[in-house]
Write an enzyme that holds these catalytic residues in place. Structure first.
Site, PDB file in Angstrom:
ATOM      1  N   LYS A 115      -1.746  -1.347  -3.813  1.00 43.92           N
ATOM      2  CA  LYS A 115      -2.983  -0.180  -3.790  1.00 43.92           C
ATOM      3  C   LYS A 115      -2.108   1.206  -3.758  1.00 43.92           C
ATOM      4  O   LYS A 115      -1.325   1.224  -3.014  1.00 43.92           O
ATOM      5  CB  LYS A 115      -3.747  -0.165  -2.244  1.00 43.92           C
ATOM      6  CG  LYS A 115      -4.562   1.126  -2.146  1.00 43.92           C
ATOM      7  CD  LYS A 115      -5.239   0.968  -0.797  1.00 43.92           C
ATOM      8  CE  LYS A 115      -6.062   2.576  -0.742  1.00 43.92           C
ATOM      9  NZ  LYS A 115      -6.689   2.332   0.700  1.00 43.92           N
TER      10      LYS A 115
ATOM     11  N   TYR B 238       0.982  -1.222   0.030  1.00 47.51           N
ATOM     12  CA  TYR B 238      -0.051  -0.114   0.069  1.00 47.51           C
ATOM     13  C   TYR B 238       0.858   1.092  -0.154  1.00 47.51           C
ATOM     14  O   TYR B 238       1.364   1.536   0.887  1.00 47.51           O
ATOM     15  CB  TYR B 238      -0.995  -0.168   1.282  1.00 47.51           C
ATOM     16  CG  TYR B 238      -1.789   1.065   1.387  1.00 47.51           C
ATOM     17  CD1 TYR B 238      -2.060   2.144   0.362  1.00 47.51           C
ATOM     18  CD2 TYR B 238      -2.654   1.289   2.570  1.00 47.51           C
ATOM     19  CE1 TYR B 238      -2.948   3.051   0.599  1.00 47.51           C
ATOM     20  CE2 TYR B 238      -3.587   2.208   2.888  1.00 47.51           C
ATOM     21  CZ  TYR B 238      -3.547   3.361   1.739  1.00 47.51           C
ATOM     22  OH  TYR B 238      -4.465   4.175   2.023  1.00 47.51           O
TER      23      TYR B 238
END
Length: 298
Positions: A165, A137
């Site tokens: 992400k 992420y």
């Protein structure tokens, strides 16, 4: 799960609190059922929208367990297990597995500014020791440790890393990541206002705050894109900007998300202190956006 299971609309779910600031387990199950019943493809727990910096370790595990039980294996659960230290991140990954998650999603360490090799070793050791697959992420605005496209390409080579992400405002970096990783991992955006654009350049989905509020709208836009209905998907995306603007800029995203859910009759509660409530002007703007999207109860 593997990289092919990571796609579509994945709401970053809020953590509801009762008046005494304890986790409201019943409310959390209700919101979980709301997003599942509206067609989402997964759920992310204990991320920024879920106020993970304000949760105790045991609370993070409890939140993921409640969401996993309420989802009843209808969608995969991605547990947010970000931590400043590698050892703690591994411990949180073990907690997530015990709680019923299918994968963990992890930012770089925060507070300390770290060189690229330290960031690489953090994720490599986590991936080696995590009982669950790892989604990287990248969120440099909040961690101050950006994962450059070249570093992400290196991370994509690590066994047990299945996705990304990308919450980096520079869309060009997303494009470069997609070029360098060459389908080795699944790439999702984490920025609601970039969803359509990210799909156009090759992303396969989104981890989304907006999808906690309007999951059906988000899923419809994704389905339109997947079906090749570009004009409809673009229109659906633009329509949501009236709400997205409250989830990315001032006053932040946690309180607007909770306020929106409360206005819709869903029991999100308020943010945990020291996060402030919205001003009257901000609250009015959120309400206007919900009205425009036909999300307010009659």
């Amino acid at each position: 799960m593997n990289k092919n299971d990571l796609k579509g609309v994945i709401p970053a779910i809020v953590t509801p609190f009762a008046e005494d600031e304890r986790v409201d387990e019943t409310a959390l199950a209700t919101i979980t059922e709301y997003v599942v019943n509206n067609g989402v493809h997964g759920i992310m727990t204990t991320g920024g929208t879920g106020e993970f910096p304000l949760l105790l370790r045991e609370e993070r595990k409890v939140v993921t367990k409640i969401v996993a039980e309420a989802a009843n294996r209808k969608v995969p659960i991605f547990a947010g297990t970000a931590a400043c230290g590698t050892r703690e991140a591994i411990m949180l990954a073990e907690d997530a597995a015990d709680a019923g998650a299918q994968a963990v999603i992890v930012t770089p360490p925060f507070y300390f500014i770290l060189p690229e090799e330290a960031l690489y070793q953090h994720f490599a050791e986590l991936a080696r020791n995590s009982p669950l697959p790892v989604v990287v992420y990248n969120n440099p605005l909040y961690t101050s440790n950006n994962l450059a496209p070249g570093l992400i390409a290196r991370l994509a080579e690590i066994d047990n890393v299945i996705g990304l992400k990308q919450s980096q405002a520079d869309l060009g970096q997303l494009v470069e990541v997609i070029r360098l990783t060459r389908d080795r991992i699944s790439i999702c955006t984490g920025i609601d206002s970039q969803f359509y654009a990210a799909l156009c350049v090759g992303a396969v989905g989104i981890f989304s705050t907006a999808a906690t509020i309007c999951p059906r709208h988000m899923v419809d836009g994704y389905d339109q894109f997947a079906d090749g209905c570009q004009a409809e998907a673009r229109t659906s995306h633009r329509r949501l900007q009236c709400l997205n603007r409250f989830l990315e800029y001032d006053p932040g995203y946690v309180t607007p998300a909770k306020e929106a859910l409360n206005m819709m009759g869903l029991p999100a509660g308020r943010a945990r202190r020291p996060v402030l409530e919205l001003t009257d002007v901000e609250r009015s703007g959120v309400r206007d956006a919900l009205r425009e999207l036909n999300l307010l109860p009659a």
